[in-house]
Design a protein around this motif. Structure first.
Motif, PDB file in Angstrom:
ATOM      1  N   LEU A  88     -53.506  22.445  33.391  1.00 35.42           N
ATOM      2  CA  LEU A  88     -53.219  21.586  34.547  1.00 35.42           C
ATOM      3  C   LEU A  88     -51.869  22.007  35.115  1.00 35.42           C
ATOM      4  O   LEU A  88     -50.852  21.936  34.411  1.00 35.42           O
ATOM      5  N   ILE A  89     -51.864  22.439  36.365  1.00 37.55           N
ATOM      6  CA  ILE A  89     -50.604  22.848  36.984  1.00 37.55           C
ATOM      7  C   ILE A  89     -50.311  21.915  38.152  1.00 37.55           C
ATOM      8  O   ILE A  89     -51.030  21.897  39.159  1.00 37.55           O
ATOM      9  N   SER A  90     -49.240  21.120  37.990  1.00 35.64           N
ATOM     10  CA  SER A  90     -48.828  20.184  39.032  1.00 35.64           C
ATOM     11  C   SER A  90     -47.840  20.907  39.935  1.00 35.64           C
ATOM     12  O   SER A  90     -46.640  20.968  39.659  1.00 35.64           O
ATOM     13  N   ASN A  91     -48.389  21.479  40.998  1.00 35.76           N
ATOM     14  CA  ASN A  91     -47.623  22.375  41.879  1.00 35.76           C
ATOM     15  C   ASN A  91     -47.385  21.772  43.261  1.00 35.76           C
ATOM     16  O   ASN A  91     -46.361  22.023  43.880  1.00 35.76           O
ATOM     17  N   ALA A  92     -48.323  20.948  43.747  1.00 38.86           N
ATOM     18  CA  ALA A  92     -48.204  20.401  45.113  1.00 38.86           C
ATOM     19  C   ALA A  92     -46.925  19.578  45.233  1.00 38.86           C
ATOM     20  O   ALA A  92     -46.548  18.850  44.317  1.00 38.86           O
ATOM     21  N   ALA A  93     -46.258  19.717  46.370  1.00 42.39           N
ATOM     22  CA  ALA A  93     -45.038  18.933  46.589  1.00 42.39           C
ATOM     23  C   ALA A  93     -44.849  18.721  48.076  1.00 42.39           C
ATOM     24  O   ALA A  93     -45.309  19.507  48.894  1.00 42.39           O
ATOM     25  N   SER A  94     -44.186  17.626  48.389  1.00 45.51           N
ATOM     26  CA  SER A  94     -43.783  17.392  49.774  1.00 45.51           C
ATOM     27  C   SER A  94     -42.470  16.620  49.737  1.00 45.51           C
ATOM     28  O   SER A  94     -41.927  16.373  48.674  1.00 45.51           O
ATOM     29  N   GLY A  95     -41.971  16.240  50.883  1.00 45.89           N
ATOM     30  CA  GLY A  95     -40.708  15.494  50.906  1.00 45.89           C
ATOM     31  C   GLY A  95     -39.896  15.760  52.148  1.00 45.89           C
ATOM     32  O   GLY A  95     -39.108  14.926  52.571  1.00 45.89           O
ATOM     33  N   GLY A  96     -40.115  16.936  52.751  1.00 42.53           N
ATOM     34  CA  GLY A  96     -39.401  17.245  53.989  1.00 42.53           C
ATOM     35  C   GLY A  96     -37.935  17.547  53.722  1.00 42.53           C
ATOM     36  O   GLY A  96     -37.372  17.115  52.722  1.00 42.53           O
ATOM     37  N   PHE A  97     -37.357  18.312  54.630  1.00 42.92           N
ATOM     38  CA  PHE A  97     -35.935  18.632  54.520  1.00 42.92           C
ATOM     39  C   PHE A  97     -35.174  17.668  55.417  1.00 42.92           C
ATOM     40  O   PHE A  97     -35.235  17.747  56.634  1.00 42.92           O
ATOM     41  N   ARG A  98     -34.492  16.685  54.814  1.00 38.89           N
ATOM     42  CA  ARG A  98     -33.691  15.745  55.603  1.00 38.89           C
ATOM     43  C   ARG A  98     -32.525  15.219  54.782  1.00 38.89           C
ATOM     44  O   ARG A  98     -32.547  15.241  53.554  1.00 38.89           O
ATOM     45  N   GLN A  99     -31.486  14.793  55.507  1.00 37.87           N
ATOM     46  CA  GLN A  99     -30.318  14.211  54.843  1.00 37.87           C
ATOM     47  C   GLN A  99     -30.725  12.891  54.202  1.00 37.87           C
ATOM     48  O   GLN A  99     -31.513  12.125  54.775  1.00 37.87           O
ATOM     49  N   ARG A 131     -58.753  16.707  25.762  1.00 34.09           N
ATOM     50  CA  ARG A 131     -58.865  16.439  24.319  1.00 34.09           C
ATOM     51  C   ARG A 131     -60.088  17.151  23.774  1.00 34.09           C
ATOM     52  O   ARG A 131     -61.174  16.588  23.722  1.00 34.09           O
ATOM     53  N   HIS A 132     -59.918  18.412  23.405  1.00 31.36           N
ATOM     54  CA  HIS A 132     -61.039  19.142  22.801  1.00 31.36           C
ATOM     55  C   HIS A 132     -60.485  20.196  21.868  1.00 31.36           C
ATOM     56  O   HIS A 132     -59.287  20.497  21.878  1.00 31.36           O
ATOM     57  N   GLU A 133     -61.344  20.770  21.069  1.00 32.40           N
ATOM     58  CA  GLU A 133     -60.927  21.794  20.106  1.00 32.40           C
ATOM     59  C   GLU A 133     -60.645  23.100  20.835  1.00 32.40           C
ATOM     60  O   GLU A 133     -60.983  23.269  21.993  1.00 32.40           O
ATOM     61  N   GLY A 134     -60.055  24.045  20.089  1.00 27.30           N
ATOM     62  CA  GLY A 134     -59.817  25.365  20.662  1.00 27.30           C
ATOM     63  C   GLY A 134     -58.344  25.608  20.901  1.00 27.30           C
ATOM     64  O   GLY A 134     -57.496  24.902  20.346  1.00 27.30           O
ATOM     65  N   PRO A 135     -58.046  26.606  21.742  1.00 28.66           N
ATOM     66  CA  PRO A 135     -56.647  26.949  21.983  1.00 28.66           C
ATOM     67  C   PRO A 135     -55.875  25.765  22.552  1.00 28.66           C
ATOM     68  O   PRO A 135     -56.457  24.863  23.158  1.00 28.66           O
ATOM     69  N   ARG A 136     -54.537  25.771  22.370  1.00 29.67           N
ATOM     70  CA  ARG A 136     -53.718  24.681  22.884  1.00 29.67           C
ATOM     71  C   ARG A 136     -53.878  24.585  24.393  1.00 29.67           C
ATOM     72  O   ARG A 136     -53.956  25.593  25.100  1.00 29.67           O
ATOM     73  N   ARG A 137     -53.943  23.373  24.893  1.00 27.59           N
ATOM     74  CA  ARG A 137     -54.034  23.125  26.320  1.00 27.59           C
ATOM     75  C   ARG A 137     -52.627  23.115  26.936  1.00 27.59           C
ATOM     76  O   ARG A 137     -51.647  22.895  26.222  1.00 27.59           O
ATOM     77  N   LYS A 138     -52.534  23.318  28.255  1.00 27.15           N
ATOM     78  CA  LYS A 138     -51.223  23.500  28.888  1.00 27.15           C
ATOM     79  C   LYS A 138     -51.099  22.631  30.150  1.00 27.15           C
ATOM     80  O   LYS A 138     -52.008  22.640  31.003  1.00 27.15           O
ATOM     81  N   ILE A 139     -49.975  21.923  30.231  1.00 31.02           N
ATOM     82  CA  ILE A 139     -49.629  21.219  31.467  1.00 31.02           C
ATOM     83  C   ILE A 139     -48.291  21.798  31.940  1.00 31.02           C
ATOM     84  O   ILE A 139     -47.329  21.873  31.160  1.00 31.02           O
TER      85      ILE A 139
END
Ligand code: NAP
Length: 254
Positions: A88-99, A131-139
């Protein structure tokens, strides 16, 4: 070689910039990919098409990360399509450039909901699928130097990035012994749609490039994606709760 064959990855904001480059890197390594977007349907479909040509499965899901219901629906689709989630990659972002002096409560909430609350809700909603078996999951979440520095017109996004890094450490504490690594990638300034339009962007790109200590190597979305790929792989299983900086050493100058 990193082999992610059989893994399912969800990348929020996978239609453009760093998210797009990451979707393609993970697919090249064998992963099936869920590409989230909010407005760019055709760009997201293009990424899915490229992934299909690599022989991997890809779906696009329109969902606004500031909306809890959208996050739930998106994970329901992932469950129905793939039955599990490994990355799971939490990449989306917003916020705008403002003072900060010009920011409204609505501006503040928009930045925090999209950038910070989404990470917590994504982790909560994805957990049953992870939540499952196998390789480690990644966030993995994305941050920037605004998390610890003061940058012009970057107060809202910078504060949200500081909160993301703290959330990541606390998620690692809660999920680390459930087979999940949670880390942050902190990227230096990368030329993408969100950065090339801010005031003084070209000057900033040139200044930052001049401070890098990697013999002129550019910091591209693909370079950031390479670090994300490493953090998605078993090679990084012992990296937990950390913020990994990818900026060519630019910030070493202080
Ligand atoms: N570029 C940099 O210099 C830099 C440096 C450090 C960290 N970062 C971080 O890296 C991440 C990606 O940045 P970028 O420069 O690659 O961005 P970008 O090129 O502007 O792309 C932003 C992506 O996020 C998606 N998005 C925006 N708001 C959304 C929402 N509410 N719900 C779902 N998706 C949403 C966009 O979807 P649509 O295409 O549908 O609009 C797009 O796919 C961000 O977290 C950013 O803070 C960037």
């Amino acid at each position: 070689m990193i082999d992610l064959t059989g893994r399912v990855a969800l990348i929020t904001g996978g239609s453009r910039g760093i998210g797009r480059a990451t979707a393609l890197r993970l697919a090249e390594a064998g992963a099936d990919v869920v590409i989230n977007f909010v407005t760019s349907q055709s760009a997201a479909s293009e990424v899915a098409g490229e992934i299909a040509r690599l022989g991997r499965s890809a779906i696009t899901v329109k969902a606004d990360m500031s909306e809890p219901e959208d996050i739930s629906s998106m994970l329901e689709i992932v469950g129905n399509e793939f039955g599990k989630l490994d990355i799971l990659i939490s990449n989306a972002a917003s916020g705008g450039f403002r003072q900060l002096m010009d920011a409204s409560p609505a501006n503040f909430e928009a930045a925090m909901n999209t950038n910070v609350r989404a990470l917590m809700l994504l982790a909560q909603t994805a957990l049953p699928l992870m939540r499952h078996e196998g390789p480690r999951r990644k966030i993995i979440a994305l941050s920037s130097h605004g998390s610890h520095r003061a940058l012009p017109a970057y107060g809202l996004i910078g504060a949200s990035k500081a909160a993301i890094e703290s959330l990541v450490r606390h998620l690692a504490l809660e999920l680390g012994n459930q087979g999940i690594n949670v880390n942050t990638v902190l990227a230096g300034l990368v030329e993408t749609d969100s950065t090339k339009n801010f005031p003084g962007a070209q000057q900033a790109f040139a200044e930052v490039a001049g401070r890098r200590l990697v013999s002129g190597l550019p910091l591209s979305p693909e370079a950031v994606a390479n670090t994300l790929l490493f953090l998605c792989s078993p090679l990084s299983d012992l990296i937990q709760g950390q913020t990994i900086v990818v900026d060519g050493g630019e910030a070493l100058h202080g």
